[in-house]
Structures are given as structure tokens and as C-alpha cells.
Scaffold this motif. Structure first.
Motif, mmCIF file in Angstrom:
data_model
loop_
_atom_site.group_PDB
_atom_site.id
_atom_site.type_symbol
_atom_site.label_atom_id
_atom_site.label_comp_id
_atom_site.label_asym_id
_atom_site.label_seq_id
_atom_site.Cartn_x
_atom_site.Cartn_y
_atom_site.Cartn_z
ATOM 1 N N ALA A 43 0.941 -1.050 -0.124
ATOM 2 C CA ALA A 43 0.007 0.198 0.062
ATOM 3 C C ALA A 43 0.828 1.371 0.059
ATOM 4 O O ALA A 43 0.513 2.232 -0.826
ATOM 5 N N LEU A 44 1.825 1.218 0.719
ATOM 6 C CA LEU A 44 2.860 2.255 0.722
ATOM 7 C C LEU A 44 3.566 2.655 -0.615
ATOM 8 O O LEU A 44 3.869 3.654 -1.100
ATOM 9 N N GLY A 45 3.837 1.527 -1.516
ATOM 10 C CA GLY A 45 4.423 1.364 -2.493
ATOM 11 C C GLY A 45 3.462 1.963 -3.643
ATOM 12 O O GLY A 45 4.000 2.885 -4.390
ATOM 13 N N VAL A 46 2.149 1.788 -3.543
ATOM 14 C CA VAL A 46 1.005 2.281 -4.420
ATOM 15 C C VAL A 46 1.072 3.833 -4.052
ATOM 16 O O VAL A 46 0.906 4.772 -5.094
ATOM 17 N N VAL A 47 1.041 4.245 -2.943
ATOM 18 C CA VAL A 47 0.759 5.691 -2.772
ATOM 19 C C VAL A 47 2.196 6.531 -3.155
ATOM 20 O O VAL A 47 1.802 7.398 -3.932
ATOM 21 N N LEU A 48 3.134 5.933 -2.905
ATOM 22 C CA LEU A 48 4.403 6.522 -3.415
ATOM 23 C C LEU A 48 4.615 6.437 -5.036
ATOM 24 O O LEU A 48 4.784 7.654 -5.573
ATOM 25 N N PHE A 49 3.947 5.424 -5.539
ATOM 26 C CA PHE A 49 4.027 5.511 -7.073
ATOM 27 C C PHE A 49 3.006 6.555 -7.597
ATOM 28 O O PHE A 49 3.444 7.164 -8.438
ATOM 29 N N VAL A 50 1.849 6.826 -6.909
ATOM 30 C CA VAL A 50 0.875 7.910 -7.423
ATOM 31 C C VAL A 50 1.361 9.060 -7.146
ATOM 32 O O VAL A 50 1.365 9.948 -8.032
ATOM 33 N N VAL A 51 2.063 9.250 -6.105
ATOM 34 C CA VAL A 51 2.538 10.703 -5.779
ATOM 35 C C VAL A 51 3.632 10.916 -6.653
ATOM 36 O O VAL A 51 3.781 12.120 -7.294
ATOM 37 N N ILE A 52 4.622 10.211 -6.687
ATOM 38 C CA ILE A 52 5.736 10.482 -7.437
ATOM 39 C C ILE A 52 5.650 10.533 -8.761
ATOM 40 O O ILE A 52 6.228 11.161 -9.715
ATOM 41 N N GLY A 53 4.868 9.851 -9.260
ATOM 42 C CA GLY A 53 4.266 9.443 -10.760
ATOM 43 C C GLY A 53 3.672 10.787 -11.294
ATOM 44 O O GLY A 53 3.825 11.531 -12.426
ATOM 45 N N GLY A 54 2.806 11.259 -10.320
ATOM 46 C CA GLY A 54 2.106 12.554 -10.631
ATOM 47 C C GLY A 54 2.978 13.730 -10.732
ATOM 48 O O GLY A 54 2.943 14.479 -11.507
ATOM 49 N N VAL A 55 3.976 13.665 -9.866
ATOM 50 C CA VAL A 55 4.974 14.994 -10.041
ATOM 51 C C VAL A 55 5.782 14.735 -11.101
ATOM 52 O O VAL A 55 6.119 15.723 -11.821
ATOM 53 N N LEU A 56 6.129 13.527 -11.454
ATOM 54 C CA LEU A 56 6.811 13.421 -12.822
ATOM 55 C C LEU A 56 6.180 13.883 -13.948
ATOM 56 O O LEU A 56 6.507 14.473 -14.835
#
Length: 65
Positions: A43-56
Motif C-alpha cells: 500500500a505504501l508502494g502504491v501511494v508513493l507510485f501515485v505521488v511520485i508519478g504525478g509529480v513526474l
């Protein structure tokens, strides 16, 4: 095979040693649950993926558009 008396005596010795400040050999279930994170790793990985992906994606949009 140890008798019930021997088991009770050994358990009492162990409990007294733990109470006197010596560390238990194996942490209790409650201690393990206290150290555990409230969110699982996936779940932490999914949240980080969404946040970092959105920033990128936002940076790419600002640079290329």
C-alpha cells in the motif's frame, strides 16, 4: 519428559527473570504489533507510485508543453 512441577518452576523462573529487567528471548505478540507499521508495504508502494508519478507527469507537462 519434564513433569508439570518442573514446567511450572521453569516458567516461574523465566517470568521472574523477565520482570527483573532481563530481556525476553522472543518478543511478545503485543510488542511485535507495536513496532509494526499501520500501512502495509504494498500500500505504501502504491501511494508513493501515485505521488511520485504525478509529480513526474506534472514536470514533464511543464517542460514539454
Amino acid at each position: 519428559m519434564p513433569t508439570e512441577f518442573d514446567l511450572r518452576r521453569k516458567n516461574a523462573q523465566f517470568a521472574n527473570a523477565v520482570r527483573s529487567g532481563k530481556k525476553a528471548v522472543k518478543p511478545s505478540h503485543q510488542e511485535m504489533m507495536k513496532k509494526r507499521s499501520p500501512i502495509s508495504l504494498w500500500a505504501l508502494g502504491v501511494v508513493l507510485f501515485v505521488v511520485i508519478g504525478g509529480v513526474l507527469f506534472e514536470l514533464a507537462r511543464l517542460v514539454f508543453l
